[in-house]
Write a protein that holds these residues in place. Structure first.
Motif, short mmCIF file in Angstrom:
data_model
loop_
_atom_site.label_atom_id
_atom_site.label_comp_id
_atom_site.label_asym_id
_atom_site.label_seq_id
_atom_site.Cartn_x
_atom_site.Cartn_y
_atom_site.Cartn_z
N TYR A 1 -0.07 -35.39 14.55
CA TYR A 1 0.85 -34.63 15.55
C TYR A 1 -0.08 -33.30 15.81
N MET A 2 -1.10 -33.16 16.98
CA MET A 2 -1.96 -32.34 16.88
C MET A 2 -1.46 -31.36 17.86
N THR A 3 -0.45 -31.29 18.63
CA THR A 3 -0.25 -30.28 19.75
C THR A 3 0.20 -29.19 19.32
N GLY A 4 0.85 -28.88 18.04
CA GLY A 4 0.86 -27.66 17.37
C GLY A 4 -0.24 -27.02 16.93
N PHE B 1 0.54 -45.74 21.57
CA PHE B 1 -0.12 -45.08 20.36
C PHE B 1 0.39 -45.71 19.08
N ALA B 2 -0.37 -45.73 18.14
CA ALA B 2 0.12 -45.96 16.63
C ALA B 2 0.73 -44.68 16.16
N SER B 3 0.26 -43.33 16.50
CA SER B 3 0.69 -42.13 15.65
C SER B 3 1.50 -40.96 16.93
N VAL B 4 1.01 -41.08 18.10
CA VAL B 4 1.52 -40.07 18.88
C VAL B 4 3.03 -40.55 19.35
N MET B 5 4.01 -40.45 18.60
CA MET B 5 5.26 -40.93 19.01
C MET B 5 5.93 -40.30 20.04
N THR B 6 5.64 -38.91 20.38
CA THR B 6 5.88 -38.08 21.53
C THR B 6 5.48 -38.91 23.02
N GLY B 7 4.40 -39.18 22.71
CA GLY B 7 3.91 -40.04 24.02
C GLY B 7 4.42 -41.46 24.06
N ASN B 8 4.89 -41.95 23.43
CA ASN B 8 5.62 -43.20 23.44
C ASN B 8 6.75 -42.97 23.87
#
Length: 244
Positions: free
Chosen positions: A162-165, A43-50
């Protein structure tokens, strides 16, 4: 009596600033889809996933994924550094501003980077050259780092990368029967726009013959254009109020 030149930009109220910022979710969603589908399944923005992908790659021994994740993480950090300095540069803070001028400055820098990525996509086919793919991935993550840092300088609480929150907050409000106050309504809209942006980005990768990066770049340009129009309208309203 001579007129006095305006020394401060027009102010945006919290609601307008929040909903304008939420439009950036279109950029995030489309760029994440493009990077995942065309630049190595990161991902380019979802660093948690990376970070999770990095842990899996360490166990599986997938060096290519580990390299891509590490590059994305480092580039995102670099983008945050650049975006933070641009958004917080001297003169960027104006009292009472929910959208300080520094935020616009940082997003314009992000748009310039996105346009360079469009050019890079044309000149070097990422599907055929690993070096080009990694360079585009680094640029994409850097662009999202700039955006993430810029949005944090807003005078309202909103997220576009980061949209989980945001999802947790919306579901909590619904579960407790609180209804959705303005912040949560904007968060819900952001989740929808993130999905829409991802769908359009995926279509650009799989169906379009032109550079996929034109999609997130166009979304970002439209957000900046809308901000300019809304700010100009707010400025005219303030001018009429001061005359009265």
């Amino acid at each position: 009596m001579p007129s006095v030149a305006r020394t401060t930009p027009p102010t945006l109220d919290a609601t307008r600033a929040r909903y304008l910022a939420v439009l950036l979710c279109l950029t995030s969603g489309s760029l994440d889809a493009i990077s995942f589908l065309a630049l190595g399944e990161v991902f380019a923005s979802v660093m948690t996933g990376n970070v999770v992908f990095s842990g899996i790659a360490l166990v599986s021994g997938d060096g290519a994924v580990l390299l891509a994740c590490a590059l994305a993480l480092c580039s995102y950090v670099a983008g945050v550094v650049v975006g933070s300095r641009l958004a917080a540069s001297p003169g960027a803070e104006v009292e009472g501003q929910h959208w300080p001028p520094g935020v616009t400055r940082a997003l314009r820098c992000q748009l310039g980077l996105m346009l360079l990525l469009c050019l890079g996509w044309v000149l070097a086919d990422p599907a055929a050259h690993d070096e080009a793919r990694l360079a585009l991935l680094a640029g994409s993550a850097g662009a999202m780092g700039i955006q993430g840092a810029a949005v944090r300088r807003l005078g309202v609480t909103v997220s576009t990368t980061y949209m989980t929150g945001a999802l947790t907050t919306v579901i909590e409000s619904v579960a407790l029967g609180k209804g959705l106050p303005p912040g949560e309504r904007a968060a819900a809209l952001g989740l929808v726009l993130l999905c829409v942006g991802a769908a359009i980005g995926a279509l650009a990768v799989t169906e379009a013959s032109w550079p996929s990066y034109l999609v997130p770049a166009t979304f970002l340009a439209l957000t900046l254009l809308m901000h300019g129009l809304v700010a100009r309208r707010s400025g005219r309203s303030e001018a009429r109020s001061s005359v009265r």
